[in-house]
Design a protein around this motif. Sequence first.
Motif, PDB file in Angstrom:
ATOM      1  N   GLY A   9       0.834  -1.181   0.000  1.00  0.00           N
ATOM      2  CA  GLY A   9       0.000   0.000   0.000  1.00  0.00           C
ATOM      3  C   GLY A   9       0.869   1.230   0.000  1.00  0.00           C
ATOM      4  N   PRO A  10       0.328   2.380   0.308  1.00  0.00           N
ATOM      5  CA  PRO A  10       1.057   3.617   0.202  1.00  0.00           C
ATOM      6  C   PRO A  10       2.166   3.759   1.215  1.00  0.00           C
ATOM      7  CG  PRO A  10      -1.060   3.988   1.234  1.00  0.00           C
ATOM      8  CD  PRO A  10      -1.039   2.582   0.776  1.00  0.00           C
ATOM      9  N   ASP A  11       2.199   2.917   2.246  1.00  0.00           N
ATOM     10  CA  ASP A  11       3.192   3.080   3.299  1.00  0.00           C
ATOM     11  C   ASP A  11       4.179   1.926   3.360  1.00  0.00           C
ATOM     12  OD1 ASP A  11       1.468   1.664   6.114  1.00  0.00           O
ATOM     13  OD2 ASP A  11       1.305   1.255   3.985  1.00  0.00           O
ATOM     14  N   ALA A  12       4.314   1.164   2.279  1.00  0.00           N
ATOM     15  CA  ALA A  12       5.118  -0.048   2.334  1.00  0.00           C
ATOM     16  C   ALA A  12       6.466   0.178   1.702  1.00  0.00           C
ATOM     17  CB  ALA A  12       4.388  -1.187   1.607  1.00  0.00           C
ATOM     18  N   THR A  13       7.531   0.037   2.473  1.00  0.00           N
ATOM     19  CA  THR A  13       8.886   0.079   1.946  1.00  0.00           C
ATOM     20  C   THR A  13       9.711  -0.954   2.675  1.00  0.00           C
ATOM     21  OG1 THR A  13       9.537   1.787   3.494  1.00  0.00           O
ATOM     22  CG2 THR A  13       8.811   2.530   1.344  1.00  0.00           C
ATOM     23  N   ASP A  14      10.436  -1.769   1.922  1.00  0.00           N
ATOM     24  CA  ASP A  14      11.266  -2.793   2.557  1.00  0.00           C
ATOM     25  C   ASP A  14      12.378  -2.158   3.369  1.00  0.00           C
ATOM     26  OD1 ASP A  14       9.722  -4.702   1.380  1.00  0.00           O
ATOM     27  OD2 ASP A  14      11.040  -4.958  -0.350  1.00  0.00           O
ATOM     28  N   THR A  46      14.677 -10.741   8.990  1.00  0.00           N
ATOM     29  CA  THR A  46      13.608  -9.937   8.407  1.00  0.00           C
ATOM     30  C   THR A  46      12.301 -10.708   8.496  1.00  0.00           C
ATOM     31  OG1 THR A  46      14.083 -10.818   6.200  1.00  0.00           O
ATOM     32  CG2 THR A  46      15.175  -8.764   6.809  1.00  0.00           C
ATOM     33  N   THR A  47      11.210  -9.969   8.395  1.00  0.00           N
ATOM     34  CA  THR A  47       9.886 -10.588   8.403  1.00  0.00           C
ATOM     35  C   THR A  47       9.500 -10.949   6.975  1.00  0.00           C
ATOM     36  OG1 THR A  47       9.263  -9.264  10.310  1.00  0.00           O
ATOM     37  CG2 THR A  47       7.483 -10.280   9.056  1.00  0.00           C
ATOM     38  N   PRO A  48       9.115 -12.190   6.708  1.00  0.00           N
ATOM     39  CA  PRO A  48       8.726 -12.558   5.336  1.00  0.00           C
ATOM     40  C   PRO A  48       7.530 -11.743   4.863  1.00  0.00           C
ATOM     41  CG  PRO A  48       9.052 -14.514   6.704  1.00  0.00           C
ATOM     42  CD  PRO A  48       9.088 -13.333   7.623  1.00  0.00           C
ATOM     43  N   LYS A  49       7.503 -11.461   3.570  1.00  0.00           N
ATOM     44  CA  LYS A  49       6.385 -10.712   3.004  1.00  0.00           C
ATOM     45  C   LYS A  49       5.068 -11.474   3.149  1.00  0.00           C
ATOM     46  CE  LYS A  49       9.163  -8.181  -0.399  1.00  0.00           C
ATOM     47  NZ  LYS A  49       9.367  -7.870  -1.835  1.00  0.00           N
ATOM     48  N   ALA A  50       5.150 -12.800   3.186  1.00  0.00           N
ATOM     49  CA  ALA A  50       3.932 -13.601   3.313  1.00  0.00           C
ATOM     50  C   ALA A  50       3.236 -13.389   4.647  1.00  0.00           C
ATOM     51  CB  ALA A  50       4.262 -15.088   3.132  1.00  0.00           C
ATOM     52  N   ALA A  94       0.462 -19.533   7.723  1.00  0.00           N
ATOM     53  CA  ALA A  94       1.283 -19.253   8.899  1.00  0.00           C
ATOM     54  C   ALA A  94       2.030 -20.496   9.355  1.00  0.00           C
ATOM     55  CB  ALA A  94       0.409 -18.709  10.032  1.00  0.00           C
ATOM     56  N   LEU A  95       1.379 -21.657   9.268  1.00  0.00           N
ATOM     57  CA  LEU A  95       2.040 -22.906   9.634  1.00  0.00           C
ATOM     58  C   LEU A  95       3.158 -23.234   8.656  1.00  0.00           C
ATOM     59  CD1 LEU A  95       2.021 -25.321  11.570  1.00  0.00           C
ATOM     60  CD2 LEU A  95       0.384 -26.434  10.035  1.00  0.00           C
ATOM     61  N   ALA A  96       2.940 -22.960   7.378  1.00  0.00           N
ATOM     62  CA  ALA A  96       3.994 -23.202   6.389  1.00  0.00           C
ATOM     63  C   ALA A  96       5.193 -22.285   6.617  1.00  0.00           C
ATOM     64  CB  ALA A  96       3.435 -23.002   4.975  1.00  0.00           C
ATOM     65  N   LEU A  97       4.943 -21.075   7.070  1.00  0.00           N
ATOM     66  CA  LEU A  97       6.033 -20.139   7.347  1.00  0.00           C
ATOM     67  C   LEU A  97       6.768 -20.469   8.641  1.00  0.00           C
ATOM     68  CD1 LEU A  97       4.249 -16.772   6.428  1.00  0.00           C
ATOM     69  CD2 LEU A  97       6.039 -17.920   5.114  1.00  0.00           C
ATOM     70  N   ARG A 151       6.122 -15.386  16.312  1.00  0.00           N
ATOM     71  CA  ARG A 151       7.563 -15.519  16.079  1.00  0.00           C
ATOM     72  C   ARG A 151       8.158 -14.209  15.580  1.00  0.00           C
ATOM     73  NH1 ARG A 151      10.463 -19.157  11.329  1.00  0.00           N
ATOM     74  NH2 ARG A 151      12.614 -18.646  11.894  1.00  0.00           N
ATOM     75  N   TRP A 152       7.364 -13.428  14.846  1.00  0.00           N
ATOM     76  CA  TRP A 152       7.875 -12.188  14.258  1.00  0.00           C
ATOM     77  C   TRP A 152       7.465 -10.951  15.060  1.00  0.00           C
ATOM     78  CZ3 TRP A 152       5.915 -16.210  11.224  1.00  0.00           C
ATOM     79  CH2 TRP A 152       6.865 -16.856  10.430  1.00  0.00           C
ATOM     80  N   TRP A 153       6.993 -11.146  16.278  1.00  0.00           N
ATOM     81  CA  TRP A 153       6.702 -10.004  17.153  1.00  0.00           C
ATOM     82  C   TRP A 153       8.012  -9.575  17.804  1.00  0.00           C
ATOM     83  CZ3 TRP A 153       1.550 -11.361  20.163  1.00  0.00           C
ATOM     84  CH2 TRP A 153       0.521 -11.513  19.227  1.00  0.00           C
ATOM     85  N   ASP A 154       8.512  -8.427  17.400  1.00  0.00           N
ATOM     86  CA  ASP A 154       9.824  -7.995  17.880  1.00  0.00           C
ATOM     87  C   ASP A 154       9.836  -6.556  18.382  1.00  0.00           C
ATOM     88  OD1 ASP A 154       9.464  -6.687  15.516  1.00  0.00           O
ATOM     89  OD2 ASP A 154      11.201  -7.530  14.492  1.00  0.00           O
ATOM     90  N   GLY A 155       8.671  -5.977  18.627  1.00  0.00           N
ATOM     91  CA  GLY A 155       8.637  -4.611  19.133  1.00  0.00           C
ATOM     92  C   GLY A 155       8.751  -3.545  18.073  1.00  0.00           C
ATOM     93  N   SER A 156       8.857  -3.910  16.799  1.00  0.00           N
ATOM     94  CA  SER A 156       8.946  -2.933  15.723  1.00  0.00           C
ATOM     95  C   SER A 156       7.547  -2.652  15.161  1.00  0.00           C
ATOM     96  CB  SER A 156       9.852  -3.464  14.603  1.00  0.00           C
ATOM     97  OG  SER A 156       9.210  -4.537  13.924  1.00  0.00           O
ATOM     98  N   PRO A 157       7.392  -1.543  14.412  1.00  0.00           N
ATOM     99  CA  PRO A 157       6.073  -1.217  13.837  1.00  0.00           C
ATOM    100  C   PRO A 157       5.699  -2.021  12.605  1.00  0.00           C
ATOM    101  CG  PRO A 157       7.452   0.753  14.162  1.00  0.00           C
ATOM    102  CD  PRO A 157       8.337  -0.441  14.267  1.00  0.00           C
ATOM    103  N   THR A 158       6.303  -3.188  12.398  1.00  0.00           N
ATOM    104  CA  THR A 158       6.016  -3.977  11.200  1.00  0.00           C
ATOM    105  C   THR A 158       4.536  -4.318  11.086  1.00  0.00           C
ATOM    106  OG1 THR A 158       8.237  -4.947  11.238  1.00  0.00           O
ATOM    107  CG2 THR A 158       6.547  -6.113   9.992  1.00  0.00           C
ATOM    108  N   PHE A 159       3.938  -4.810  12.164  1.00  0.00           N
ATOM    109  CA  PHE A 159       2.526  -5.182  12.107  1.00  0.00           C
ATOM    110  C   PHE A 159       1.619  -3.959  12.099  1.00  0.00           C
ATOM    111  CE2 PHE A 159       4.367  -9.208  13.206  1.00  0.00           C
ATOM    112  CZ  PHE A 159       3.518 -10.135  12.628  1.00  0.00           C
TER     113      PHE A 159
END
Length: 451
Positions: A9-14, A46-50, A94-97, A151-159
């Motif tokens: 979306g408009p706010d997505a940058t790797d 890094t957090t997978p895009k999936a 999520a299980l596959a990841l 597993r990918w909860w790390d305190g960053s604003p990723t979610f």
Amino acid sequence: MGKDTGHGGPDATDATDARDARDAADTAGPAGTPGERPGAGPRPATTPKAVGIVWGLLILNTLGSAGAKTIIPLPRSLIQMVTMGALVAAFALALALNLRLRIRPSAYLFLLTLLLVPSVISSMQLESGFGALFRCTRLGLFVGTLWLLSRWWDGSPTFVRHHIRMYFAVLGSVAAGAVISPGAALPEVYGGRLVGALWPLTPPQIGQYAAVIIGLTTLLLLGRRTDRTSAAVVIVPSLVLLALTHTRTATLGLLIGLALAIGSLILTSAAARRFFTWAVLVCVVAAVAFSSALQAWFLRGQSQENFSNLTGRAKVWDALLAAPRSTSEYLFGVGLGDKSFGGLPIDNSWLAVYHEQGLTGTALVAAAIIVLGGVALLRPPSLPRACAIFLVSYCAIASYTEAGLGDASPYLLHLAVAASLLATPAPAPPRPVPWAPRRRTPRRTPGSEVT
């Protein structure tokens, strides 16, 4: 969000997401989560895009199947098939990841897991029909998917970014429906309030989604995690949609939640101090200059009597509390249902949980709110802490006139984002030591010593 548009979306940058992952090391501990479980290993770089796809599927599952009439009539069975299919797909992906089942211990998710106990006990009595057992299965898959994503909860604003992207896409469908068919999007049956014309969304739902992404985007802007252009692309149309819904709960939740979140940054952020000062001045001027218009918008043409009993909600609440209950129903409720009593919506999370999951469920939901709010208050000032305070306070305010804290719903996703923001980053993988050749010491032969 950032200047370069990305995959969501408009706010997505790797690049920004990677910076967020590095900056997460500055945040403090979890919402009752001391770190990864033994054997989980270091967190991924890094957090997978999936993971964003999984989050989008969870949001699709919580959109609901009841609402306004759409431009193209959608059978409720078809909508339920899509939403439930989205949940199954989210769990499978999520299980596959996370095939090794690496999870982050979380007090919030632990309490949600315990919430399944009174839900199953009460639903097994079938007072609410076989649909109660179906809803228990849905809640179990929902919580299981959140565990896999932890597993990918790390305190960053990723979610936070995933949250904004997905709900912005939902609001985009609402705006598209309003452009295609204004009559269907602003029907008289809802008093001219904005509804979903492409997907059956009610005004409170749209108001909730708009308020949440407005608040989160504003905080990202104050924390310099996005630029003004990207923030305006999200905030301005969302404000328009929020105004068209005439949703008082979402508006109050947005204002109070932002005030608390920005207040937590005032001592450490000059941008937060400036924004707070200007916001207060604008609110005072608007209250003086447009008092009559604001009052008319707030009342929505209702009488004082109708407004005082919360559009009839108080009558349902009184009847629910006065209804006779057995000891089992007091403790565990009557089973997961459609959040209604006597054919009328309950529209209160606490009473809905009390009705369906009893006092046990009410205590568990209250504990989840208290744990998240308490941990957020104990954290040092930071952007993740401010976003968590906004989400927890918004859900607490909305719980008075909206149901959803006891079942798979957007409110549980909001609180899950707050839990991810309060999580402690797992230890980074050890850096390999560069190889260097060993210096060989020459052998000494007998008699070669120098005397």
